[in-house]
Design an enzyme around this catalytic site. Structure first.
Site, PDB file in Angstrom:
ATOM      1  CD  GLU A  48      53.840  37.717  45.122  1.00  0.00           C
ATOM      2  OE1 GLU A  48      54.858  37.182  45.559  1.00  0.00           O
ATOM      3  OE2 GLU A  48      53.634  37.953  43.911  1.00  0.00           O
ATOM      4  N   GLY A  49      51.116  41.569  45.309  1.00  0.00           N
ATOM      5  CA  GLY A  49      49.710  41.805  44.984  1.00  0.00           C
ATOM      6  C   GLY A  49      49.207  40.752  44.012  1.00  0.00           C
ATOM      7  N   GLY A  52      51.056  41.712  40.712  1.00  0.00           N
ATOM      8  CA  GLY A  52      52.496  41.868  40.605  1.00  0.00           C
ATOM      9  C   GLY A  52      53.164  42.126  41.938  1.00  0.00           C
ATOM     10  CG  ASP A 162      40.557  44.283  47.144  1.00  0.00           C
ATOM     11  OD1 ASP A 162      39.932  43.671  48.050  1.00  0.00           O
ATOM     12  OD2 ASP A 162      41.624  43.862  46.667  1.00  0.00           O
TER      13      ASP A 162
HETATM   14  P1  AMP Z   1      49.120  45.823  45.816  1.00  0.00           P
HETATM   15  O1  AMP Z   1      49.585  45.004  44.681  1.00  0.00           O
HETATM   16  O2  AMP Z   1      48.937  47.270  45.447  1.00  0.00           O
HETATM   17  O3  AMP Z   1      47.926  45.225  46.506  1.00  0.00           O
HETATM   18  O4  AMP Z   1      50.289  45.808  46.914  1.00  0.00           O
HETATM   19  C1  AMP Z   1      50.643  44.655  47.634  1.00  0.00           C
HETATM   20  C2  AMP Z   1      51.314  45.082  48.918  1.00  0.00           C
HETATM   21  O5  AMP Z   1      52.485  45.842  48.629  1.00  0.00           O
HETATM   22  C3  AMP Z   1      50.468  45.991  49.814  1.00  0.00           C
HETATM   23  O6  AMP Z   1      49.659  45.229  50.683  1.00  0.00           O
HETATM   24  C4  AMP Z   1      51.518  46.786  50.566  1.00  0.00           C
HETATM   25  O7  AMP Z   1      51.944  46.084  51.721  1.00  0.00           O
HETATM   26  C5  AMP Z   1      52.668  46.876  49.577  1.00  0.00           C
HETATM   27  N1  AMP Z   1      52.602  48.186  48.867  1.00  0.00           N
HETATM   28  C6  AMP Z   1      51.823  48.512  47.837  1.00  0.00           C
HETATM   29  N2  AMP Z   1      52.011  49.778  47.458  1.00  0.00           N
HETATM   30  C7  AMP Z   1      52.966  50.282  48.268  1.00  0.00           C
HETATM   31  C8  AMP Z   1      53.609  51.556  48.409  1.00  0.00           C
HETATM   32  N3  AMP Z   1      53.297  52.575  47.610  1.00  0.00           N
HETATM   33  N4  AMP Z   1      54.524  51.709  49.394  1.00  0.00           N
HETATM   34  C9  AMP Z   1      54.849  50.667  50.202  1.00  0.00           C
HETATM   35  N5  AMP Z   1      54.273  49.465  50.133  1.00  0.00           N
HETATM   36  C10 AMP Z   1      53.345  49.252  49.181  1.00  0.00           C
END
Ligand code: AMP
Length: 361
Positions: A48-49, A52, A162
């Protein structure tokens, strides 16, 4: 796992039929189809970023897993969010083994997704589990890969802004990749420009930003990388402040208070009078971390956590440190993650585990 109901999850393309008179036929929702997004079938949510949700999904034509990041559009009045646009633009210009690969963008029934290579874990998740312990050689490899990714970004004129455990991804082949470019930006290499200092998650934020600097460069990422290096060895975040002042205090209590000798420009920073240390603290860095790290590792970590950003080690210099070039053991990718670890570890799973534990207690 099902996708949340409040999400603008589209019907599958195959469900959306058009009647012979040209108007769309009434859509009958089939539960299993909710998981289909074009050629991808959602397996579960893994993150959960800020911008999104992230899902693990299967490419049904190749059988390969990918990550789908759904771009949140609900709050956007002006169409496609500028942060997502920035992330896409930046990622499309990047191609290096320690930076996450964006395969494509996908528009499906009004929702926009970013399609990434799938990574089994992130550093926050993997450091929270107890089944597998990294060896000294593994930790060195993880540090080396992190600095290689950063050296590439900085060479391309990009500051990540970040760097933290949940944005550093790891797969079962022991490969590390930097992700989440939502706050990243191109910077002027020759002329230092004015940027916002409200970037970088508090625990990983360098002192110059906490002192209000708006003119800064890639050194901000190197401070965060120093925090990550210590966290890899101790399995705990080192500077865990509750707010900006407390964050500075936490830093002072480890590496001592800064002064004009250690950091000549400190008095010129915008918030210096507001946040300067009230009492002196000695530097206890070596004493605190000697039990975790070898002298060459400590030397490098100390050069990363240098108050004066102009003297802080760069990513390219870090790769040339004796820690990597002469000290044994040599770096070795943690490839055995595959056989020695059950499950996949992202920050989300580690949060879930913690919540479960708390409930039990
Ligand atoms: P983000 O919105 O990019 O910060 O992603 C939120 C979380 O989703 C991250 O902390 C990861 O744990 C997971 N995540 C993001 N990108 C990937 C990816 N390409 N493969 C697997 N997990 C991901």
């Amino acid at each position: 796992m099902e996708i949340d109901d409040d999400e603008p999850l589209p019907p599958s393309a195959t469900n959306e039929t058009v009647a012979s008179n040209g108007t769309p036929a009434k859509f009958t929702k089939k539960k299993h189809r909710d998981k289909d997004i074009g050629i991808y079938t959602v397996v579960n949510q893994v993150g959960e970023g800020t911008f999104g949700k992230v899902y693990k999904a299967l490419n049904t034509t190749t059988g390969v897993h990918i990550a789908l990041k759904l771009i949140r559009m609900e709050q956007e009045k002006d169409g496609f969010p500028v942060t997502a646009m920035r992330e896409v633009k930046l990622l499309q210009s990047l191609n290096q083994e320690n930076v996450i690969r964006l395969y494509e963008m996908l528009v499906h029934c009004g929702s926009v997704y970013m399609v990434f290579e799938y990574m089994d874990h992130d550093l926050t998740g993997i450091l929270s589990q107890n089944q597998f312990t990294f060896t000294e050689a593994h930790l060195k490899s993880l540090c080396h890969q992190m600095f290689s990714g950063l050296a590439y970004l900085h060479h391309k004129g990009i500051i990540h802004r970040d760097i933290k455990g949940s944005n550093i991804l790891l797969n079962n082949r022991g490969e590390l990749k930097l992700a989440d470019f939502g706050l990243a930006r191109f910077y002027q290499k020759r002329r230092r420009a004015d940027y916002t200092n409200r970037v970088i998650t508090l625990w990983y934020r360098p002192p110059e930003l906490l002192y209000g600097a708006t003119i800064y460069g890639p050194e901000v990422d190197m401070w965060s990388a120093g925090c990550i290096m210590l966290e890899l060895y101790t399995k705990k975040a080192v500077f865990t402040g509750n707010d900006e002042l407390h964050q500075l205090d936490t830093i002072y209590r480890v590496i001592g208070t800064p002064d004009s000798h250690r950091w000549p420009d400190i008095g010129n920073l915008p918030w210096y009078e507001l946040v300067k240390p009230r009492e002196p603290h000695p530097n206890r860095f070596r004493e605190m971390f000697t039990k975790w790290m070898s002298p060459p590792a400590l030397d490098l970590a100390e050069r990363l956590l240098c108050y004066d950003p102009t003297k802080r080690v760069t990513a390219a210099e870090a790769l040339q440190a004796p820690y990597f070039t002469t000290e044994e053991p040599q770096a070795e990718r943690p490839v055995m993650l595959n056989s020695n670890l059950e499950g996949e570890w992202h920050e989300m799973e580690s949060k879930r585990e913690r919540a479960k534990k708390r409930k039990k207690e």
